[in-house]
Design an enzyme around this catalytic site. Structure first.
Site, short mmCIF file in Angstrom:
data_model
loop_
_atom_site.label_atom_id
_atom_site.label_comp_id
_atom_site.label_asym_id
_atom_site.label_seq_id
_atom_site.Cartn_x
_atom_site.Cartn_y
_atom_site.Cartn_z
N ILE A 95 42.71 28.18 46.30
CA ILE A 95 41.86 27.56 45.38
C ILE A 95 42.82 26.90 44.48
O ILE A 95 43.80 27.33 44.15
CB ILE A 95 41.04 28.58 44.63
CG1 ILE A 95 40.07 27.69 43.44
CG2 ILE A 95 42.03 29.61 43.91
CD1 ILE A 95 38.98 29.06 42.93
N SER A 96 42.40 25.56 44.31
CA SER A 96 43.31 24.67 43.38
C SER A 96 43.60 25.35 42.12
O SER A 96 42.47 25.83 41.52
CB SER A 96 42.81 23.03 43.45
OG SER A 96 42.69 22.76 44.92
N GLN A 97 44.86 24.65 41.67
CA GLN A 97 45.23 25.21 40.23
C GLN A 97 44.25 24.51 39.23
O GLN A 97 43.92 23.34 39.53
CB GLN A 97 46.50 24.73 39.94
CG GLN A 97 47.07 25.06 38.93
CD GLN A 97 48.63 24.32 38.74
OE1 GLN A 97 48.97 23.55 39.50
NE2 GLN A 97 48.97 24.32 37.30
N PRO A 98 43.64 25.13 38.25
CA PRO A 98 42.59 24.36 37.27
C PRO A 98 43.24 23.12 36.58
O PRO A 98 42.41 22.05 36.58
CB PRO A 98 42.44 25.46 36.12
CG PRO A 98 42.71 26.73 36.82
CD PRO A 98 43.77 26.50 37.88
N ARG A 158 35.21 30.69 37.42
CA ARG A 158 36.29 30.70 38.53
C ARG A 158 36.58 31.93 39.46
O ARG A 158 36.76 32.21 40.58
CB ARG A 158 37.53 29.91 38.20
CG ARG A 158 38.53 29.68 39.12
CD ARG A 158 39.67 28.97 38.54
NE ARG A 158 40.62 28.53 39.53
CZ ARG A 158 41.73 29.10 39.70
NH1 ARG A 158 42.15 29.82 39.17
NH2 ARG A 158 42.52 28.49 40.41
#
Ligand code: SAH
Length: 220
Positions: free
Chosen positions: A70-73, A44
């Site tokens: 960027i989206s949260q994991p 990431r």
């Protein structure tokens, strides 16, 4: 001699840091081992600016430029798990490519991804980034996600990474019978992650909980 910064740099992206993130997601209810493995494997830190690399394995959304994130994991893991649950198909339509993190997590778990993004500068970088990571089963399209990508449809699954004000009609049309769509719906502050399943004659909806995404922009 390794500089202090070098040590920190390695520490922040090390196997242990990634394992911690995976353990956290597992604690929060992510059970699909393929998905957890992908969260561990996908680097990431290569999807964010170098200045933010040290925060790449925190479970938070981060800026990626052009006002996008960027989206949260956890959210990527949750959406991927929901999409793959009972999935026997091949073709996925993704709306909102962004930096390509969600794409990279999903790519090895499916046959082919068709990914649509409206910001050309993001798409250009993402194409190169995924090539550098040896991911080749993704086709990219610069366009409006509300329109989907009719050319390659219908799709066995559709995953939308930006919040829609209502269910996009054209995406429903491009969903194959038996297919499933994961999409955040609602205004800022009240978005729900929805799972839509296309049965023979109708669509079934289920809420997977509250989320926070950037809007699925309407250009006109
Ligand atoms: N999938 C990314 C997150 C992307 S953020 C990840 O894994 O981190 C949402 C993305 O949706 C942004 O890149 C934004 O530009 C894009 N987007 C917003 N509205 C859109 C639209 N109407 N059509 C296509 N892409 C759109």
């Amino acid at each position: 001699m390794v500089s202090q910064q070098g040590i920190q740099g390695i520490g922040m992206t090390s196997a242990r840091t990634r394992d911690r993130l995976v353990a956290r997601l597992h604690e929060q209810g992510i059970r699909n081992l393929d998905v957890l493995n992908q969260i561990r494997n996908v680097p990431r830190h290569l999807f964010v600016d170098e200045a933010l690399a040290s925060r790449a394995y925190e479970d938070t959304a981060l800026p990626i430029g052009m006002g996008q994130t960027i989206s949260q994991p956890f959210v990527v893991a949750r959406m991927t798990e929901a999409l793959l649950n009972g999935f026997a198909g091949k073709k996925i339509l993704e709306i909102g490519t962004g930096c390509g993190y969600q794409t990279a997590v999903l790519a090895p778990l499916v046959k082919e991804i068709f990914s649509v993004e409206r910001i050309s500068a993001l798409l250009k970088k993402t194409r190169q980034r995924l090539r550098d990571l040896d991911i080749y089963n993704v086709k990219f399209h610069l366009g409006d996600g509300w329109e989907g990508w009719r050319k390659y449809g219908p799709y066995d699954a559709i995953i939308v990474a930006a919040a829609a004000t209502e269910l996009p009609e054209k995406l429903l049309e491009q969903l194959a019978p038996g297919g499933r769509m994961i999409i955040p719906v609602g205004p800022s502050g009240r978005q729900e992650l929805m799972l839509i399943e296309r049965k023979d004659e109708h669509f079934e909806q289920m809420s997977l909980g509250l989320v926070s995404f950037v809007p699925l922009v309407k250009d006109n």
